[in-house]
Design a protein around this motif. Structure first.
Motif, short mmCIF file in Angstrom:
data_model
loop_
_atom_site.label_atom_id
_atom_site.label_comp_id
_atom_site.label_asym_id
_atom_site.label_seq_id
_atom_site.Cartn_x
_atom_site.Cartn_y
_atom_site.Cartn_z
N LEU A 135 0.83 -1.20 0.00
CA LEU A 135 0.00 0.00 0.00
C LEU A 135 0.87 1.26 0.00
O LEU A 135 0.65 2.18 -0.79
N THR A 136 1.87 1.26 0.85
CA THR A 136 2.79 2.39 0.92
C THR A 136 3.54 2.57 -0.39
O THR A 136 3.69 3.69 -0.88
N PHE A 137 3.98 1.49 -0.99
CA PHE A 137 4.70 1.55 -2.26
C PHE A 137 3.82 2.15 -3.36
O PHE A 137 4.26 3.02 -4.11
N LYS A 138 2.56 1.71 -3.44
CA LYS A 138 1.64 2.26 -4.44
C LYS A 138 1.43 3.76 -4.25
O LYS A 138 1.42 4.54 -5.21
N LEU A 139 1.26 4.16 -2.99
CA LEU A 139 1.05 5.59 -2.70
C LEU A 139 2.29 6.41 -3.03
O LEU A 139 2.18 7.52 -3.56
N LYS A 140 3.47 5.88 -2.75
CA LYS A 140 4.71 6.58 -3.07
C LYS A 140 4.88 6.76 -4.58
O LYS A 140 5.37 7.78 -5.04
N ILE A 141 4.46 5.76 -5.35
CA ILE A 141 4.53 5.86 -6.81
C ILE A 141 3.61 6.97 -7.31
O ILE A 141 3.99 7.79 -8.15
N ILE A 142 2.38 7.00 -6.79
CA ILE A 142 1.44 8.06 -7.18
C ILE A 142 2.00 9.42 -6.79
O ILE A 142 1.97 10.37 -7.57
N GLU A 143 2.51 9.53 -5.58
CA GLU A 143 3.08 10.78 -5.08
C GLU A 143 4.18 11.29 -6.01
O GLU A 143 4.18 12.46 -6.40
N ALA A 144 5.09 10.41 -6.39
CA ALA A 144 6.21 10.80 -7.25
C ALA A 144 5.75 11.12 -8.67
O ALA A 144 6.17 12.14 -9.25
N SER A 145 4.90 10.30 -9.24
CA SER A 145 4.50 10.50 -10.63
C SER A 145 3.58 11.69 -10.81
O SER A 145 3.57 12.32 -11.87
N GLU A 146 2.80 12.04 -9.80
CA GLU A 146 1.85 13.14 -9.91
C GLU A 146 2.36 14.45 -9.32
O GLU A 146 1.69 15.48 -9.43
N GLY A 147 3.50 14.42 -8.65
CA GLY A 147 4.04 15.64 -8.06
C GLY A 147 3.17 16.17 -6.92
O GLY A 147 2.90 17.36 -6.84
N ILE A 148 2.74 15.25 -6.06
CA ILE A 148 1.91 15.63 -4.92
C ILE A 148 2.54 15.13 -3.62
O ILE A 148 3.42 14.28 -3.64
N LYS A 149 2.09 15.71 -2.52
CA LYS A 149 2.51 15.29 -1.19
C LYS A 149 1.28 14.72 -0.49
O LYS A 149 0.26 15.39 -0.38
N MET A 150 1.35 13.45 -0.05
CA MET A 150 0.21 12.79 0.56
C MET A 150 0.40 12.59 2.06
O MET A 150 1.51 12.44 2.54
N GLU A 151 -0.75 12.55 2.73
CA GLU A 151 -0.80 12.25 4.15
C GLU A 151 -1.96 11.27 4.38
O GLU A 151 -3.10 11.59 4.04
N VAL A 152 -1.66 10.10 4.90
CA VAL A 152 -2.71 9.13 5.22
C VAL A 152 -3.37 9.58 6.53
O VAL A 152 -2.69 9.74 7.54
N VAL A 153 -4.66 9.79 6.48
CA VAL A 153 -5.40 10.28 7.64
C VAL A 153 -6.02 9.12 8.42
O VAL A 153 -6.02 9.12 9.64
N HIS A 154 -6.53 8.11 7.67
CA HIS A 154 -7.23 7.03 8.35
C HIS A 154 -7.33 5.81 7.44
O HIS A 154 -7.60 5.94 6.25
N ILE A 155 -7.10 4.65 8.01
CA ILE A 155 -7.34 3.39 7.32
C ILE A 155 -8.45 2.68 8.10
O ILE A 155 -8.30 2.44 9.30
N ASN A 156 -9.54 2.36 7.41
CA ASN A 156 -10.68 1.73 8.05
C ASN A 156 -10.85 0.34 7.44
O ASN A 156 -11.36 0.18 6.34
N MET A 157 -10.41 -0.67 8.16
CA MET A 157 -10.49 -2.03 7.62
C MET A 157 -11.89 -2.62 7.75
O MET A 157 -12.23 -3.55 7.05
N GLU A 158 -12.71 -2.07 8.62
CA GLU A 158 -14.10 -2.54 8.71
C GLU A 158 -14.84 -2.21 7.41
O GLU A 158 -15.59 -3.02 6.88
N HIS A 159 -14.61 -1.00 6.88
CA HIS A 159 -15.26 -0.57 5.64
C HIS A 159 -14.34 -0.69 4.43
O HIS A 159 -14.74 -0.36 3.32
N LYS A 160 -13.10 -1.12 4.66
CA LYS A 160 -12.11 -1.32 3.58
C LYS A 160 -11.87 -0.03 2.80
O LYS A 160 -11.93 0.01 1.58
#
Length: 88
Positions: free
Chosen positions: A53-78
């Motif tokens: 999951l982290t790897f996918k987000l880092k790829i998006i961050e680098a390719s799109e020129g954005i800075k991301m912050e994960v606020v919440h992961i909800n595994m009950e609602h996926k």
């Protein structure tokens, strides 16, 4: 990504990274957005899943020129909530 004014660009960027965006909020300022996306995991996240999951987000961050912050992961609602801003 040049700005966040066109939601279709956000949907496309995250879709290419393997995320199905369910909702986009606060995108109308042009340099910031909040999203909620589906997680494609049947059970809880293992450490390996979390690394993927982290790897996918880092790829998006680098390719799109954005800075991301994960606020919440909800595994009950996926779902995952992510705030991001445009790097300019």
């Amino acid at each position: 990504m040049d700005d966040t004014l066109n939601p279709e660009v956000i949907y496309e960027a995250f879709n290419k990274g393997g995320f199905s965006v369910l909702r986009i909020d606060k995108f109308y300022n042009g340099d910031y957005a909040e999203i909620r996306a589906e997680l494609d995991y049947k059970r809880n996240l293992s450490l390996t899943n979390l690394q993927e999951l982290t790897f996918k987000l880092k790829i998006i961050e680098a390719s799109e020129g954005i800075k991301m912050e994960v606020v919440h992961i909800n595994m009950e609602h996926k779902t995952i909530r992510i705030n991001f801003s445009i790097l300019n």
